[in-house]
Motif scaffolding. Sequence first.
Motif, PDB file in Angstrom:
ATOM      1  N   PRO A 141      -8.106 -23.090 -49.047  1.00 33.90           N
ATOM      2  CA  PRO A 141      -8.132 -22.025 -50.065  1.00 33.90           C
ATOM      3  C   PRO A 141      -9.267 -22.293 -51.056  1.00 33.90           C
ATOM      4  O   PRO A 141      -9.492 -23.442 -51.444  1.00 33.90           O
ATOM      5  CB  PRO A 141      -6.758 -22.126 -50.731  1.00 33.90           C
ATOM      6  CG  PRO A 141      -6.250 -23.470 -50.399  1.00 33.90           C
ATOM      7  CD  PRO A 141      -6.898 -23.911 -49.124  1.00 33.90           C
ATOM      8  N   LYS A 142     -10.033 -21.198 -51.401  1.00 37.10           N
ATOM      9  CA  LYS A 142     -11.190 -21.373 -52.285  1.00 37.10           C
ATOM     10  C   LYS A 142     -10.731 -21.653 -53.699  1.00 37.10           C
ATOM     11  O   LYS A 142      -9.729 -21.084 -54.146  1.00 37.10           O
ATOM     12  CB  LYS A 142     -12.031 -20.100 -52.274  1.00 37.10           C
ATOM     13  CG  LYS A 142     -13.073 -20.143 -51.216  1.00 37.10           C
ATOM     14  CD  LYS A 142     -14.020 -19.010 -51.395  1.00 37.10           C
ATOM     15  CE  LYS A 142     -14.898 -18.923 -50.167  1.00 37.10           C
ATOM     16  NZ  LYS A 142     -15.412 -17.600 -49.963  1.00 37.10           N
ATOM     17  N   LYS A 143     -11.534 -22.491 -54.375  1.00 36.63           N
ATOM     18  CA  LYS A 143     -11.194 -22.797 -55.758  1.00 36.63           C
ATOM     19  C   LYS A 143     -11.536 -21.573 -56.607  1.00 36.63           C
ATOM     20  O   LYS A 143     -12.627 -21.007 -56.475  1.00 36.63           O
ATOM     21  CB  LYS A 143     -12.026 -23.990 -56.209  1.00 36.63           C
ATOM     22  CG  LYS A 143     -11.423 -24.676 -57.388  1.00 36.63           C
ATOM     23  CD  LYS A 143     -12.256 -25.866 -57.755  1.00 36.63           C
ATOM     24  CE  LYS A 143     -11.919 -26.299 -59.162  1.00 36.63           C
ATOM     25  NZ  LYS A 143     -12.908 -27.208 -59.675  1.00 36.63           N
ATOM     26  N   ARG A 144     -10.635 -21.118 -57.414  1.00 37.79           N
ATOM     27  CA  ARG A 144     -10.875 -19.916 -58.202  1.00 37.79           C
ATOM     28  C   ARG A 144     -11.732 -20.264 -59.414  1.00 37.79           C
ATOM     29  O   ARG A 144     -11.407 -21.158 -60.174  1.00 37.79           O
ATOM     30  CB  ARG A 144      -9.558 -19.326 -58.665  1.00 37.79           C
ATOM     31  CG  ARG A 144      -9.666 -17.847 -58.868  1.00 37.79           C
ATOM     32  CD  ARG A 144      -8.337 -17.215 -59.126  1.00 37.79           C
ATOM     33  NE  ARG A 144      -8.532 -16.192 -60.110  1.00 37.79           N
ATOM     34  CZ  ARG A 144      -7.798 -16.049 -61.182  1.00 37.79           C
ATOM     35  NH1 ARG A 144      -6.803 -16.847 -61.409  1.00 37.79           N
ATOM     36  NH2 ARG A 144      -8.053 -15.078 -62.027  1.00 37.79           N
ATOM     37  N   VAL A 145     -12.879 -19.565 -59.527  1.00 35.33           N
ATOM     38  CA  VAL A 145     -13.753 -19.839 -60.668  1.00 35.33           C
ATOM     39  C   VAL A 145     -13.421 -18.825 -61.750  1.00 35.33           C
ATOM     40  O   VAL A 145     -13.451 -17.617 -61.518  1.00 35.33           O
ATOM     41  CB  VAL A 145     -15.238 -19.696 -60.259  1.00 35.33           C
ATOM     42  CG1 VAL A 145     -16.144 -20.026 -61.421  1.00 35.33           C
ATOM     43  CG2 VAL A 145     -15.530 -20.580 -59.074  1.00 35.33           C
ATOM     44  N   ILE A 146     -13.128 -19.316 -62.905  1.00 34.30           N
ATOM     45  CA  ILE A 146     -12.814 -18.394 -64.003  1.00 34.30           C
ATOM     46  C   ILE A 146     -14.033 -18.296 -64.900  1.00 34.30           C
ATOM     47  O   ILE A 146     -14.478 -19.281 -65.492  1.00 34.30           O
ATOM     48  CB  ILE A 146     -11.580 -18.869 -64.788  1.00 34.30           C
ATOM     49  CG1 ILE A 146     -10.392 -18.963 -63.836  1.00 34.30           C
ATOM     50  CG2 ILE A 146     -11.276 -17.931 -65.952  1.00 34.30           C
ATOM     51  CD1 ILE A 146      -9.192 -19.642 -64.419  1.00 34.30           C
ATOM     52  N   THR A 147     -14.633 -17.085 -64.943  1.00 35.54           N
ATOM     53  CA  THR A 147     -15.831 -16.899 -65.764  1.00 35.54           C
ATOM     54  C   THR A 147     -15.418 -16.806 -67.228  1.00 35.54           C
ATOM     55  O   THR A 147     -14.248 -16.522 -67.533  1.00 35.54           O
ATOM     56  CB  THR A 147     -16.564 -15.614 -65.367  1.00 35.54           C
ATOM     57  OG1 THR A 147     -15.651 -14.548 -65.508  1.00 35.54           O
ATOM     58  CG2 THR A 147     -17.070 -15.664 -63.947  1.00 35.54           C
ATOM     59  N   ALA A 164     -14.037 -13.493 -68.068  1.00 33.32           N
ATOM     60  CA  ALA A 164     -12.673 -13.296 -67.591  1.00 33.32           C
ATOM     61  C   ALA A 164     -11.668 -13.954 -68.524  1.00 33.32           C
ATOM     62  O   ALA A 164     -10.559 -13.464 -68.715  1.00 33.32           O
ATOM     63  CB  ALA A 164     -12.532 -13.856 -66.189  1.00 33.32           C
ATOM     64  N   LYS A 165     -12.121 -15.076 -69.121  1.00 30.29           N
ATOM     65  CA  LYS A 165     -11.223 -15.777 -70.036  1.00 30.29           C
ATOM     66  C   LYS A 165     -10.892 -14.900 -71.238  1.00 30.29           C
ATOM     67  O   LYS A 165      -9.799 -14.893 -71.755  1.00 30.29           O
ATOM     68  CB  LYS A 165     -11.916 -17.060 -70.525  1.00 30.29           C
ATOM     69  CG  LYS A 165     -11.704 -18.232 -69.613  1.00 30.29           C
ATOM     70  CD  LYS A 165     -12.338 -19.445 -70.225  1.00 30.29           C
ATOM     71  CE  LYS A 165     -12.736 -20.427 -69.151  1.00 30.29           C
ATOM     72  NZ  LYS A 165     -13.735 -21.360 -69.605  1.00 30.29           N
TER      73      LYS A 165
END
Length: 671
Positions: free
Chosen positions: A111-117, A120-121
Amino acid sequence: MTISERSMNRPVGIKPDPSKKPVYLTKAQREQLALQDEIADQKRCHEHLQAKYNCPSSDNHYCGKNRKRDRDRNSDRDRDREKEPNRVRLENPAEKELEAIHEQYLGSKKPKKRVITSSAKLRSSFDWQNSEDTSRDVNPLYQNPHEARPHFGRGFFGGIDRREQKKLAIKNEREMQEEIWKKGGVEATAVEAAALKKKEQNADLYDTFDMRVDQHWTDKKLEEMTERDWRIFREDYNISYKGSRIPCPMRNWTESKLTTELLKAVERAGYKKPSPIQMASIPLGLQQRDVIGVAETGSGKTAAFVLPMLNYITRLPPLSEENEADGPYAVVMVPTRELAQQIEDETVKFAHYLGIKVVSIVGGQSIEEQGFRIRQGCEVVIATPGRLLDCLERRYCVMNQCNYVVLDEADRMIDMGFGPQVVGVLDAMPSSNMKPKNEDEELDEKKIYRTTYMFSATMPPAVERLARNYLRNPAVVTIGTVGKATDLITQHVFMVKESEKMFKLQRFLDELGDKTAIVFINSRKRVDTVAKNLDKSGYRVTTLHGGKSQEQREISLEGFRTKKYNVLVASDVAGRGIDIPDVAHVINYDMPNKLEAYTHRIGRTGRAGKTGVATTFLTLQDTEVFYDLTQMLIQSNSHVPPELARHEASKLKPGSIPGRPPRRNDIVFTH
Ligand SMILES: Nc1ncnc2c1ncn2[C@@H]1O[C@H](COP(=O)(O)OP(=O)(O)OP(=O)(O)O)[C@@H](O)[C@H]1O
């Protein structure tokens, strides 16, 4: 373990025989031996543990517990292994490699690591859906949102009936207003009711074609012109600007804001339509903006600076005994005497209807007389810089009220070494009237500022330097491509030997018939020689060069204008600005050593919208200009002679380094 060591734990049935040498054991025997060793080890260990804890092996609590724990641990490990097949598999290098190949070609199953921009924060997320919104808009307009109803093929833009939209909007507004009035228990006043009715009528009359994109700018009134129309207009006339706060160009004379008298003068001159440089620079001149104008030869640059200059003078008090000694209101500086006289004629054409006096100050005439004419009062002085500075230094005239300066063919003046004289004249003018250097500074509307115009068909760096010192926030107007000859001229270039030139020239002159031609030669002496040869051969020839007296020069030019002579053999003196109508052919007997001079010379034909032919004799001595000339011919879609195209000098700009990528200022033409 060696075979001798193993004999210590010999298997049952294998008798030791010390007299014999060690025997070789088979695989089966070795396996049996190993098994016996293992059993013996375990037995020893068991006995050791029993002795340590003193408990019977069968019901030993600790051992039972231990075994149970081991069993549990083993079963847990097995379960974990089942759960994590990947991890287990990856421990095997072959499988690890296989896994890597699989990932490379078929992608990873991990599963891909979710990048939180960071955005988005910050984004707020609601924990309710749109469908859960139960509130109702009280405005009926938004209760039933308007839907686009395309009517393609019915003459509506984008298929949208804008009139229907407007009608619906006003109907909704009326209903809402009436409800408000009803709730408040009031009635609409007569004014309010009338306003609503008017809105309804307007919606009914609404022109569905209000966005008249179908209309060309020529069919529009000035106030209907949009930004897009002005862009198309500028593209149509090849007008480009540089600078801030540029006013819109003028489309015709009536929109020009010139005074009525000047417009009448323009009409009398027969100028039906302004030329592109006039369209672009007259509105700038009328706003007293400093202008650098670059336009092709014969494109009407003279009227482009003369008309706003005269317009400016009409706003000033007429010259009287009180102020005529303070000098002219405007000055035009040009490189040659002929050009000064020609501009004088063009200015007088418009000025004499306005009662404006024009005086030209050029070398070769009495300086005292010229000084006297200025002191008698004249609004405009047209001069060559050397003679004008002479007049100023000898106190024949002053420039106390001169606030309008035109530098025509500015590059040529600098080229001829007139730079210091030009600067001398500019410095003799009141500097207090210079506009502030900071372009954002507000201008005083009541004050008169110095306006400087610079015009040429070419603009080398030396002129730009002059402009930087004496022009304030100039608007740069360019028509077409800088330095390019007009498309109205057909250019021919022939590679010849020096000895062939005269013969070829005569062939071209034979074809002239009743038309006229100018033959350009690089030196005065050769002008006279060639003219003499042509004269001997029976051609009607006159000459023009700097070595002749002013009177002779004027007689020659006048004779050529009136077609007494149909061939003018001239030096570069006639190369700039000289406007003689209907010159059919320009022949460069010698190629000039600069392309700018070539552009101006050939520009003596193909003027004011008429076509012309330019022929150039090129020899192997002219390699200095081969590159630029080739580029110019390519750009104007003219034939490049194969000898010129093949020549090494045509492939590389003189002074440039082979292989160096072109610099920002280099012009590169494609074939
Ligand atoms: N709007 C116009 N309508 C018709 N003719 C015009 C117009 N403006 C100028 N002319 C004529 O065009 C000719 C060339 O004008 P002008 O000498 O001003 O060109 P120029 O751009 O200064 O050329 P050069 O660069 O060679 O000095 C002149 O004969 C002039 O009378």
